[in-house]
Design a protein around this motif. Structure first.
Motif, PDB file in Angstrom:
ATOM      1  N   MET A 115       0.711  -1.147  -0.226  1.00  0.00           N
ATOM      2  CA  MET A 115      -0.212   0.209  -0.161  1.00  0.00           C
ATOM      3  C   MET A 115       1.416   1.439  -0.227  1.00  0.00           C
ATOM      4  N   ASP A 116       2.378   0.912   0.160  1.00  0.00           N
ATOM      5  CA  ASP A 116       2.920   2.248   0.457  1.00  0.00           C
ATOM      6  C   ASP A 116       2.945   2.303  -1.278  1.00  0.00           C
ATOM      7  N   CYS A 117       3.159   1.930  -2.611  1.00  0.00           N
ATOM      8  CA  CYS A 117       3.086   2.214  -3.700  1.00  0.00           C
ATOM      9  C   CYS A 117       2.186   2.763  -5.343  1.00  0.00           C
ATOM     10  N   PRO A 118       3.017   3.739  -5.080  1.00  0.00           N
ATOM     11  CA  PRO A 118       1.644   4.324  -5.826  1.00  0.00           C
ATOM     12  C   PRO A 118       1.148   3.638  -6.993  1.00  0.00           C
ATOM     13  N   THR A 119       1.592   2.565  -7.792  1.00  0.00           N
ATOM     14  CA  THR A 119       1.251   1.990  -8.588  1.00  0.00           C
ATOM     15  C   THR A 119       0.188   1.094  -8.182  1.00  0.00           C
ATOM     16  N   PHE A 120       0.533   0.608  -7.100  1.00  0.00           N
ATOM     17  CA  PHE A 120      -0.593  -0.915  -6.546  1.00  0.00           C
ATOM     18  C   PHE A 120      -2.122  -0.267  -5.752  1.00  0.00           C
ATOM     19  N   ARG A 121      -1.851   0.838  -5.224  1.00  0.00           N
ATOM     20  CA  ARG A 121      -2.277   2.232  -4.424  1.00  0.00           C
ATOM     21  C   ARG A 121      -3.208   1.952  -6.271  1.00  0.00           C
ATOM     22  N   ARG A 122      -3.394   2.832  -7.124  1.00  0.00           N
ATOM     23  CA  ARG A 122      -3.779   2.631  -8.178  1.00  0.00           C
ATOM     24  C   ARG A 122      -4.283   1.849  -8.606  1.00  0.00           C
ATOM     25  N   ALA A 123      -3.783   0.751  -8.016  1.00  0.00           N
ATOM     26  CA  ALA A 123      -4.329  -0.801  -8.950  1.00  0.00           C
ATOM     27  C   ALA A 123      -5.841  -0.949  -7.980  1.00  0.00           C
ATOM     28  N   VAL A 124      -5.687  -0.972  -6.811  1.00  0.00           N
ATOM     29  CA  VAL A 124      -6.699  -0.782  -5.851  1.00  0.00           C
ATOM     30  C   VAL A 124      -7.899   0.214  -5.767  1.00  0.00           C
TER      31      VAL A 124
END
Length: 153
Positions: A115-124
């Motif tokens: 959840m600290d990763c901007p790309t993964f947060r975008r996916a979420v």
């Protein structure tokens, strides 16, 4: 090949006996008698179960599969239905690919937590907005994740 009891059919196909009984109840397969308390099946049931397995793996519901099999166990393929299912799979593949790459990205990302990763947060956020279901998103590139300061996220 001799008639097969339910245990032998299960052993040959990997389909649990409970599922075989359910398929029989739904009219997908038919036993031809009994040996003691065990149902007996014609050896042709093995091919019919293979067709059922293929249909299930392709995403067909059991009711749809039942419509594509004759009472004699022969396939009755509706080519338009097969083409429609193939088109549905074509629409699903990009979504699944994006989801797979998002997971790989999170697994390889140097961020301490996904959840600290901007790309993964975008996916979420996209998943929360129903975008993974509604339309495919641009795939992630898990292989682009590095560990240096200029690593892409």
């Amino acid at each position: 090949m001799k008639d097969l009891d339910i245990v032998e059919v299960s052993r040959h196909t990997g389909v649990p006996a409970s599922t075989l009984r359910y398929y029989e109840e739904k009219g997908l397969i038919a036993s031809i008698g009994r040996r003691g308390l065990k149902r007996l099946f014609d050896p042709a049931v093995l091919e019919r179960l293979a067709l059922i397995s293929l249909g299930r793996a392709s995403g067909f519901a059991l009711a749809e599969i039942a419509e594509m099999l004759t009472p004699e166990g022969l396939p009755r393929m509706d080519r338009a239905r097969l083409e429609a299912k193939a088109a549905e799979l074509d629409r699903t593949i990009p979504r699944l690919t994006a989801m797979r790459e998002g997971l790989r990205h999170a697994a390889k990302c140097p961020a301490e937590r996904p959840m600290d990763c901007p790309t993964f947060r975008r996916a979420v956020r996209l998943a929360g907005a129903g975008r993974f279901e509604a339309a495919p998103i641009a795939p992630f590139k898990a292989e682009e994740v590095g560990s240096g300061p200029r690593a892409r996220h």
